[in-house]
Enzyme design. Structure first.
Site, mmCIF file in Angstrom:
data_model
loop_
_atom_site.group_PDB
_atom_site.id
_atom_site.type_symbol
_atom_site.label_atom_id
_atom_site.label_comp_id
_atom_site.label_asym_id
_atom_site.label_seq_id
_atom_site.Cartn_x
_atom_site.Cartn_y
_atom_site.Cartn_z
ATOM 1 N N HIS A 81 0.836 -1.195 0.000
ATOM 2 C CA HIS A 81 0.000 0.000 0.000
ATOM 3 C C HIS A 81 0.873 1.247 0.000
ATOM 4 O O HIS A 81 2.032 1.218 0.430
ATOM 5 C CB HIS A 81 -0.929 -0.007 1.205
ATOM 6 C CG HIS A 81 -1.966 -1.077 1.134
ATOM 7 N ND1 HIS A 81 -2.924 -1.253 2.084
ATOM 8 C CD2 HIS A 81 -2.204 -2.024 0.188
ATOM 9 C CE1 HIS A 81 -3.715 -2.257 1.743
ATOM 10 N NE2 HIS A 81 -3.285 -2.752 0.594
ATOM 11 N N GLU A 83 0.734 3.823 1.889
ATOM 12 C CA GLU A 83 1.151 4.144 3.253
ATOM 13 C C GLU A 83 2.332 3.276 3.673
ATOM 14 O O GLU A 83 3.301 3.760 4.249
ATOM 15 C CB GLU A 83 -0.018 3.925 4.243
ATOM 16 C CG GLU A 83 -1.271 4.709 3.919
ATOM 17 C CD GLU A 83 -2.280 3.955 3.063
ATOM 18 O OE1 GLU A 83 -3.483 4.219 3.215
ATOM 19 O OE2 GLU A 83 -1.872 3.115 2.233
ATOM 20 N N CYS A 109 -6.326 1.005 5.310
ATOM 21 C CA CYS A 109 -6.920 -0.290 5.643
ATOM 22 C C CYS A 109 -6.523 -0.656 7.075
ATOM 23 O O CYS A 109 -5.730 0.043 7.705
ATOM 24 C CB CYS A 109 -6.433 -1.355 4.663
ATOM 25 S SG CYS A 109 -4.691 -1.806 4.909
ATOM 26 N N CYS A 112 -2.629 -1.060 7.524
ATOM 27 C CA CYS A 112 -1.959 0.241 7.592
ATOM 28 C C CYS A 112 -2.328 0.984 8.870
ATOM 29 O O CYS A 112 -1.490 1.665 9.464
ATOM 30 C CB CYS A 112 -2.288 1.077 6.356
ATOM 31 S SG CYS A 112 -1.562 0.410 4.845
#
Length: 150
Positions: A81, A83, A109, A112
């Protein structure tokens, strides 16, 4: 004297997150993340496969092939991701994220969110939503401030 129309700091950093997302190689969603402390950019990240691994735009999307809905089975994906890539860039260069703000083009999510909490990030500013109620509840429980900018 002419008054300049300057973006707010939130608008500024979210626009940078938008630009970062254009580097994404994900076929389903482009995400950009910017980590900031004291109005200084610490690291950026976008979603895509790890270095030296072929990207989905080259080999196709595992998640699409398996018909996996958004927000589920995150481990079945070639990519990290946005992040996560920002956190890893900070770690790679020895940059602490304690007290930082995360600007992201979408809500994090649950995976994260847990990383945000343990990294000491105190605030998340997002532009878009994501279907992950558990992530929202974890961030709230950990007292990580979440703001949505329209």
């Amino acid at each position: 004297m002419k008054k300049l129309k300057r973006p707010s700091w939130d608008e500024y950093f979210l626009s940078i997150a938008d630009l970062v997302s254009t580097r994404s190689t994900c076929l389903r969603r482009n995400v950009g993340a910017v980590l900031v402390k004291d109005k200084r950019i610490l690291a950026t990240g976008y979603n895509g496969a790890p270095r030296e691994i072929r990207h989905c735009d080259e080999v196709g999307c595992i998640r699409q092939k398996l018909n996996i809905p958004s927000g589920e089975r995150h481990e079945l994906c070639r990519g990290l991701h946005g992040e996560q890539n920002a956190f890893l860039q900070a770690a790679l260069h020895g940059t602490s994220l304690k007290g930082a703000i995360l600007y992201s083009t979408t809500q994090p999510c649950i995976i994260c969110a847990k990383m945000i909490i343990n990294a000491g990030i105190t605030e998340v500013v997002i532009k878009g939503d994501y279907p992950d109620k558990l992530a929202k509840s974890f961030l709230q429980e950990a007292k990580v401030k979440v703001r949505v900018l329209e």
